[in-house]
Scaffold this active site. Structure first.
Site, short mmCIF file in Angstrom:
data_model
loop_
_atom_site.label_atom_id
_atom_site.label_comp_id
_atom_site.label_asym_id
_atom_site.label_seq_id
_atom_site.Cartn_x
_atom_site.Cartn_y
_atom_site.Cartn_z
N ARG A 1 40.34 9.94 58.98
CA ARG A 1 40.54 9.73 57.55
C ARG A 1 40.36 11.05 56.77
NH1 ARG A 1 38.43 4.14 55.09
NH2 ARG A 1 36.36 5.05 54.94
N ARG B 1 28.03 -8.16 52.24
CA ARG B 1 27.80 -7.37 53.44
C ARG B 1 26.47 -7.71 54.10
NH1 ARG B 1 31.17 -2.49 52.22
NH2 ARG B 1 30.80 -0.93 53.80
N ARG C 1 27.23 3.72 59.78
CA ARG C 1 27.96 2.65 59.07
C ARG C 1 28.32 1.52 60.04
NH1 ARG C 1 32.67 5.96 57.00
NH2 ARG C 1 33.60 4.05 56.21
N LYS D 1 40.38 -3.05 54.96
CA LYS D 1 40.12 -3.98 53.84
C LYS D 1 40.69 -3.44 52.53
CE LYS D 1 35.63 -3.97 54.19
NZ LYS D 1 35.35 -3.10 55.34
N ARG E 1 35.78 12.78 53.76
CA ARG E 1 34.79 12.19 52.85
C ARG E 1 33.42 12.30 53.51
NH1 ARG E 1 36.01 6.07 51.00
NH2 ARG E 1 34.28 5.68 52.38
P1 ADP Z 1 33.53 1.25 54.32
O1 ADP Z 1 33.89 -0.22 54.26
O2 ADP Z 1 34.63 2.05 54.89
O3 ADP Z 1 32.20 1.51 54.97
P2 ADP Z 1 32.95 1.24 51.43
O4 ADP Z 1 33.66 2.11 50.45
O5 ADP Z 1 33.19 -0.22 51.35
O6 ADP Z 1 33.34 1.84 52.85
O7 ADP Z 1 31.36 1.46 51.29
C1 ADP Z 1 30.78 2.72 51.25
C2 ADP Z 1 29.27 2.60 51.20
O8 ADP Z 1 28.88 1.94 49.98
C3 ADP Z 1 28.62 1.78 52.30
O9 ADP Z 1 28.39 2.54 53.46
C4 ADP Z 1 27.31 1.35 51.61
O10 ADP Z 1 26.37 2.39 51.59
C5 ADP Z 1 27.74 1.11 50.17
N1 ADP Z 1 28.14 -0.31 49.96
C6 ADP Z 1 29.39 -0.75 49.63
N2 ADP Z 1 29.40 -2.09 49.49
C7 ADP Z 1 28.12 -2.51 49.74
C8 ADP Z 1 27.48 -3.79 49.77
N3 ADP Z 1 28.16 -4.93 49.52
N4 ADP Z 1 26.15 -3.84 50.08
C9 ADP Z 1 25.46 -2.73 50.33
N5 ADP Z 1 26.00 -1.49 50.33
C10 ADP Z 1 27.31 -1.37 50.04
#
Ligand code: ADP
Length: 222
Positions: free
Chosen positions: A125, A87, A169, A13, A158
């Site tokens: 990653r 999400r 996740r 994404k 990370r």
């Molecule tokens: P990825 O899509 O690879 O899991 P992100 O950088 O999008 O990584 O998100 C990292 C973390 O940030 C998620 O695991 C969550 O804890 C938090 N997060 C990000 N976006 C949201 C969201 N829309 N709602 C709730 N938590 C979020």
């Protein structure tokens, strides 16, 4: 136009959002990046930091507020690309109310990736702790093993890419995020599915442009 990039962790994404943002000249809004930036800047986000580190989602109210603030900025007036939001179904409902109130059209792009590719991408990653450049041992390795191409710094995994966290996740995705697709289907929102499993990012980008515009918009951006 609002473009929602939807897909599991590791579906690409972030990469596609950057390409679309450059091509269309509208901002890339990533809730993960916004949360990390605020934590880095020392903001008190309550339990959010701990939740992120363990791979759980943070509270809807917090991300809804961050997104609303960001989308109200002038640079988002002619459109934006959402990456990592909504999400949960509650976030999807909140976003739809916000968009409906402003008569903004929305298209959801579902990046479909098979499970094995997701695991390979997430476990491979690496990030540069100094400049933040991202690498992937399978798809975008550094020129010299484990060192950043730009500043030679030793690359790190990370914290939320550690194996146990990856598992959580993916669980959060299956339980809380995947149902958002049905929410969009039921709401009759325009939803396009794009195969993002094995082709290079540029190819996937072309597919997205075709799906949302009906022509190869990527060509206009080359
Ligand atoms: P990825 O899509 O690879 O899991 P992100 O950088 O999008 O990584 O998100 C990292 C973390 O940030 C998620 O695991 C969550 O804890 C938090 N997060 C990000 N976006 C949201 C969201 N829309 N709602 C709730 N938590 C979020």
């Amino acid at each position: 136009m609002a473009i929602v990039l939807f897909g599991s962790p590791g579906s690409g994404k972030g990469t596609q959002a950057k390409l679309l943002s450059q091509c269309l000249g509208i901002p890339h809004v990533s809730t993960g990046d916004m949360l990390r930036e605020r934590i880095r800047a020392g903001a008190d986000l309550g339990p959010a930091a701990a939740r992120m580190h363990s791979g759980e989602l943070v509270r809807d109210e917090l991300v809804n507020r961050l997104v609303e603030e960001r989308l109200s900025q002038p640079d988002a007036a002619s459109g934006f690309i959402l990456d990592g939001y909504p999400r949960t179904v509650a976030q999807g409902e909140h976003l739809n109310e916000w968009l409906d109130a402003r008569c903004v059209a929305e298209v959801v792009v579902h990046l479909k990736v098979d499970y094995n590719s997701i695991i390979a991408r997430l476990t491979g990653r690496r990030a540069c702790p100094r400049c933040g450049t991202l690498y992937n041992l399978s798809t975008k390795p550094p020129k010299v093993d484990e060192l950043c191409d730009l500043d030679g710094e030793k690359l790190i995994i990370r914290e939320d890419d550690q194996e146990e966290v990856i598992r959580r996740r993916l669980e959060a995705y299956e339980q809380q995020t995947r149902p958002v697709l049905d929410f969009y289907r039921d709401a009759g929102t325009r939803l396009v599915e794009v195969d993002a499993s094995s082709d290079p990012p540029q190819k996937v980008f072309e597919r997205i442009c075709l799906a949302i515009n009906g022509h190869d918009r990527a060509q206009d951006c080359r």
